[in-house]
Design a protein around this motif. Structure first.
Motif, PDB file in Angstrom:
ATOM      1  N   ARG A  53      72.592  87.723 136.482  1.00  0.00           N
ATOM      2  CA  ARG A  53      73.885  88.173 137.154  1.00  0.00           C
ATOM      3  C   ARG A  53      74.963  87.037 136.997  1.00  0.00           C
ATOM      4  NH1 ARG A  53      74.142  93.125 139.438  1.00  0.00           N
ATOM      5  NH2 ARG A  53      72.269  94.259 139.725  1.00  0.00           N
ATOM      6  N   THR A  54      74.579  85.850 137.315  1.00  0.00           N
ATOM      7  CA  THR A  54      75.609  84.680 137.438  1.00  0.00           C
ATOM      8  C   THR A  54      75.969  84.397 135.967  1.00  0.00           C
ATOM      9  OG1 THR A  54      74.285  83.604 139.414  1.00  0.00           O
ATOM     10  CG2 THR A  54      75.503  82.191 137.712  1.00  0.00           C
ATOM     11  N   ASN A  55      74.833  84.635 135.145  1.00  0.00           N
ATOM     12  CA  ASN A  55      75.322  84.152 133.758  1.00  0.00           C
ATOM     13  C   ASN A  55      76.110  85.323 133.254  1.00  0.00           C
ATOM     14  OD1 ASN A  55      75.081  83.128 131.108  1.00  0.00           O
ATOM     15  ND2 ASN A  55      73.494  84.530 130.294  1.00  0.00           N
ATOM     16  N   LEU A  56      75.729  86.713 133.347  1.00  0.00           N
ATOM     17  CA  LEU A  56      76.742  87.796 132.879  1.00  0.00           C
ATOM     18  C   LEU A  56      78.263  87.507 133.520  1.00  0.00           C
ATOM     19  CD1 LEU A  56      76.978  90.303 131.520  1.00  0.00           C
ATOM     20  CD2 LEU A  56      76.326  91.482 133.545  1.00  0.00           C
ATOM     21  N   ALA A  57      78.425  87.005 134.785  1.00  0.00           N
ATOM     22  CA  ALA A  57      79.746  87.069 135.449  1.00  0.00           C
ATOM     23  C   ALA A  57      80.563  85.996 134.742  1.00  0.00           C
ATOM     24  CB  ALA A  57      79.490  86.910 136.925  1.00  0.00           C
ATOM     25  N   GLU A  58      79.738  84.857 134.109  1.00  0.00           N
ATOM     26  CA  GLU A  58      80.406  83.863 133.582  1.00  0.00           C
ATOM     27  C   GLU A  58      80.873  84.257 132.325  1.00  0.00           C
ATOM     28  OE1 GLU A  58      78.109  80.385 132.078  1.00  0.00           O
ATOM     29  OE2 GLU A  58      78.984  79.193 133.605  1.00  0.00           O
ATOM     30  N   VAL A  59      79.973  84.889 131.404  1.00  0.00           N
ATOM     31  CA  VAL A  59      80.543  85.382 130.341  1.00  0.00           C
ATOM     32  C   VAL A  59      81.592  86.452 130.411  1.00  0.00           C
ATOM     33  CG1 VAL A  59      79.753  87.092 128.304  1.00  0.00           C
ATOM     34  CG2 VAL A  59      78.227  85.227 129.342  1.00  0.00           C
ATOM     35  N   GLN A  60      81.694  87.262 131.335  1.00  0.00           N
ATOM     36  CA  GLN A  60      82.686  88.022 131.729  1.00  0.00           C
ATOM     37  C   GLN A  60      84.096  87.339 131.985  1.00  0.00           C
ATOM     38  OE1 GLN A  60      80.909  90.598 134.084  1.00  0.00           O
ATOM     39  NE2 GLN A  60      80.197  92.234 132.854  1.00  0.00           N
ATOM     40  N   GLN A  61      83.944  86.353 132.583  1.00  0.00           N
ATOM     41  CA  GLN A  61      84.992  85.554 132.885  1.00  0.00           C
ATOM     42  C   GLN A  61      85.795  85.012 131.718  1.00  0.00           C
ATOM     43  OE1 GLN A  61      87.026  85.072 135.621  1.00  0.00           O
ATOM     44  NE2 GLN A  61      88.509  84.233 134.235  1.00  0.00           N
ATOM     45  N   VAL A 244      76.178  91.259 125.408  1.00  0.00           N
ATOM     46  CA  VAL A 244      75.238  92.055 125.159  1.00  0.00           C
ATOM     47  C   VAL A 244      73.878  91.458 125.665  1.00  0.00           C
ATOM     48  CG1 VAL A 244      74.040  93.515 123.349  1.00  0.00           C
ATOM     49  CG2 VAL A 244      76.345  93.048 123.491  1.00  0.00           C
ATOM     50  N   SER A 245      73.508  90.467 125.114  1.00  0.00           N
ATOM     51  CA  SER A 245      72.318  89.808 125.504  1.00  0.00           C
ATOM     52  C   SER A 245      72.121  89.507 127.095  1.00  0.00           C
ATOM     53  CB  SER A 245      72.103  88.256 124.885  1.00  0.00           C
ATOM     54  OG  SER A 245      71.993  88.585 123.550  1.00  0.00           O
ATOM     55  N   ALA A 246      73.053  89.164 127.695  1.00  0.00           N
ATOM     56  CA  ALA A 246      72.835  88.898 129.081  1.00  0.00           C
ATOM     57  C   ALA A 246      72.679  90.242 129.824  1.00  0.00           C
ATOM     58  CB  ALA A 246      74.218  88.373 129.761  1.00  0.00           C
ATOM     59  N   SER A 247      73.565  91.090 129.283  1.00  0.00           N
ATOM     60  CA  SER A 247      73.377  92.718 130.070  1.00  0.00           C
ATOM     61  C   SER A 247      71.712  93.294 129.704  1.00  0.00           C
ATOM     62  CB  SER A 247      74.286  93.634 129.485  1.00  0.00           C
ATOM     63  OG  SER A 247      75.649  93.360 129.638  1.00  0.00           O
ATOM     64  N   LYS A 248      71.333  92.962 128.524  1.00  0.00           N
ATOM     65  CA  LYS A 248      69.963  93.532 128.141  1.00  0.00           C
ATOM     66  C   LYS A 248      69.014  92.876 128.963  1.00  0.00           C
ATOM     67  CE  LYS A 248      67.047  94.285 124.247  1.00  0.00           C
ATOM     68  NZ  LYS A 248      65.581  93.601 124.905  1.00  0.00           N
ATOM     69  N   MET A 249      69.096  91.289 129.088  1.00  0.00           N
ATOM     70  CA  MET A 249      68.194  90.518 129.811  1.00  0.00           C
ATOM     71  C   MET A 249      68.055  90.979 131.401  1.00  0.00           C
ATOM     72  SD  MET A 249      68.684  86.946 128.386  1.00  0.00           S
ATOM     73  CE  MET A 249      67.719  86.024 129.642  1.00  0.00           C
ATOM     74  N   MET A 250      69.360  91.327 131.800  1.00  0.00           N
ATOM     75  CA  MET A 250      69.437  91.677 133.307  1.00  0.00           C
ATOM     76  C   MET A 250      68.741  93.255 133.331  1.00  0.00           C
ATOM     77  SD  MET A 250      72.698  91.945 135.753  1.00  0.00           S
ATOM     78  CE  MET A 250      73.545  93.420 134.976  1.00  0.00           C
ATOM     79  N   SER A 251      68.970  93.927 132.504  1.00  0.00           N
ATOM     80  CA  SER A 251      68.611  95.398 132.337  1.00  0.00           C
ATOM     81  C   SER A 251      66.992  95.170 132.367  1.00  0.00           C
ATOM     82  CB  SER A 251      69.090  96.091 131.376  1.00  0.00           C
ATOM     83  OG  SER A 251      68.714  97.589 131.428  1.00  0.00           O
ATOM     84  N   ASP A 252      66.521  94.773 131.464  1.00  0.00           N
ATOM     85  CA  ASP A 252      64.972  94.520 131.365  1.00  0.00           C
ATOM     86  C   ASP A 252      64.261  93.846 132.624  1.00  0.00           C
ATOM     87  OD1 ASP A 252      65.211  95.292 128.928  1.00  0.00           O
ATOM     88  OD2 ASP A 252      65.174  93.439 127.701  1.00  0.00           O
ATOM     89  N   ASN A 253      65.058  93.038 133.301  1.00  0.00           N
ATOM     90  CA  ASN A 253      64.472  92.600 134.559  1.00  0.00           C
ATOM     91  C   ASN A 253      64.549  93.371 135.690  1.00  0.00           C
ATOM     92  OD1 ASN A 253      63.555  90.238 136.074  1.00  0.00           O
ATOM     93  ND2 ASN A 253      65.631  90.675 137.179  1.00  0.00           N
TER      94      ASN A 253
END
Length: 292
Positions: A53-61, A244-253
């Motif tokens: 989630r931290t990684n995804l938030a960073e990418v979205q920023q 896309v990759s970060a969202s997929k990893m978070m979803s898989d987890n």
């Protein structure tokens, strides 16, 4: 060890309670579509989820920063395009005025139009988008060119940089002191004075050379803007892929496999029914059962 009726009953109730707990957890997973609802359910999944989630938030920023970067780049290029057109028109008028056959009133008319174009350049230099001046470096709250005669340029040429990737900062503004220099406005005022109707000898070769230099400066700056824009677009494509990759990893987890959850629920229901049936057989009847 002697097994008593109370031991059988207690073990049965304990196992039934555990079975209901498992069914409750599976039901909760179906409702939330998440593997866990609290860190204690699976600390490993919870810890990985925080990192993802931290990684995804960073990418979205970064994606929001790209929007801001495009705002700077696009508006700066549009403003410089207007400046280019204004200077090219001034050059056309200067070539026309350099003709020695023009009369005083004709030169005066050209001077009046150049004055208007000079003022237009002032407005372009003070282009404002939202609450920010584009060409005054980091001093975005104040205009670049002060409305005085001759025009005064504030002189802030510090770059405005945005972080568009981890540790990568890209300049998004244009050095207004280079494009809209005091020398530019001084040269235009000199040109206007030379076109005074009482001036019988007009030599505008130096003025034409100054205009060519100013036009080339703007064109070079626009080329720089174009190169930055191309790089920004490439970086944006990469960030989109990272999102896309970060969202997929978070979803898989975190997200459950619904087919597996449904299968587990059906299996647990079967186990529950079997347990209840077995319990009904092993628990001895009481006196009340015989008194019916």
């Amino acid at each position: 060890m002697r097994v008593t009726q109370s031991m059988l009953s207690n073990n049965f109730l304990k196992n039934i309670s555990n079975s209901y707990e498992k069914m409750g957890k599976i039901s909760e997973q179906m409702q939330t579509q998440k593997k866990i609802t609290r860190p204690s359910d699976d600390p490993v999944v919870a810890m990985k989820g925080i990192a993802y989630r931290t990684n995804l938030a960073e990418v979205q920023q970064f994606k929001r920063n790209f929007t801001e970067a495009h705002n700077w780049i696009d508006n700066s290029d549009a403003a410089l395009d207007q400046a280019t057109q204004a200077l090219q028109r001034i050059r056309e008028l200067t070539v026309k005025a350099n003709n020695g056959t023009l009369e005083g009133d004709q030169r005066n008319a050209i001077a009046k139009e150049i004055e208007q174009l000079r003022d237009q350049l002032k407005e372009v230099a003070n282009t404002k988008v939202g609450d920010k001046y584009l060409f005054n470096g980091t001093d975005t709250l104040n205009p670049l060119v002060l409305d005085v005669d001759p025009p005064k340029v504030s002189g802030n040429n510090k770059p405005v940089k945005l972080e568009l990737a981890k540790g990568v900062y890209i300049q998004v503004n244009t050095d207004g002191t280079k494009v809209f220099s005091e020398e530019l406005f001084t040269n235009l005022n000199t040109l206007i004075n030379k076109l005074d109707p009482n001036n019988t000898t007009v030599d505008l070769k130096d003025d034409l050379a100054n205009l060519d230099n100013s036009i080339n400066t703007i064109l070079n700056e626009r080329a720089t803007i174009g190169a930055r824009d191309n790089r920004i677009e490439l970086m944006e494509d990469r960030i989109d892929q990272q999102e896309v990759s970060a969202s997929k990893m978070m979803s898989d987890n975190e997200d459950v496999d619904m087919e597996k959850v449904i299968t587990d629920l059906i299996t647990q229901e079967s186990v529950q029914r079997a347990s209840l049936g077995m319990g009904a057989r092993i628990i001895q009847p009481t006196l009340l059962d015989f008194l019916r």
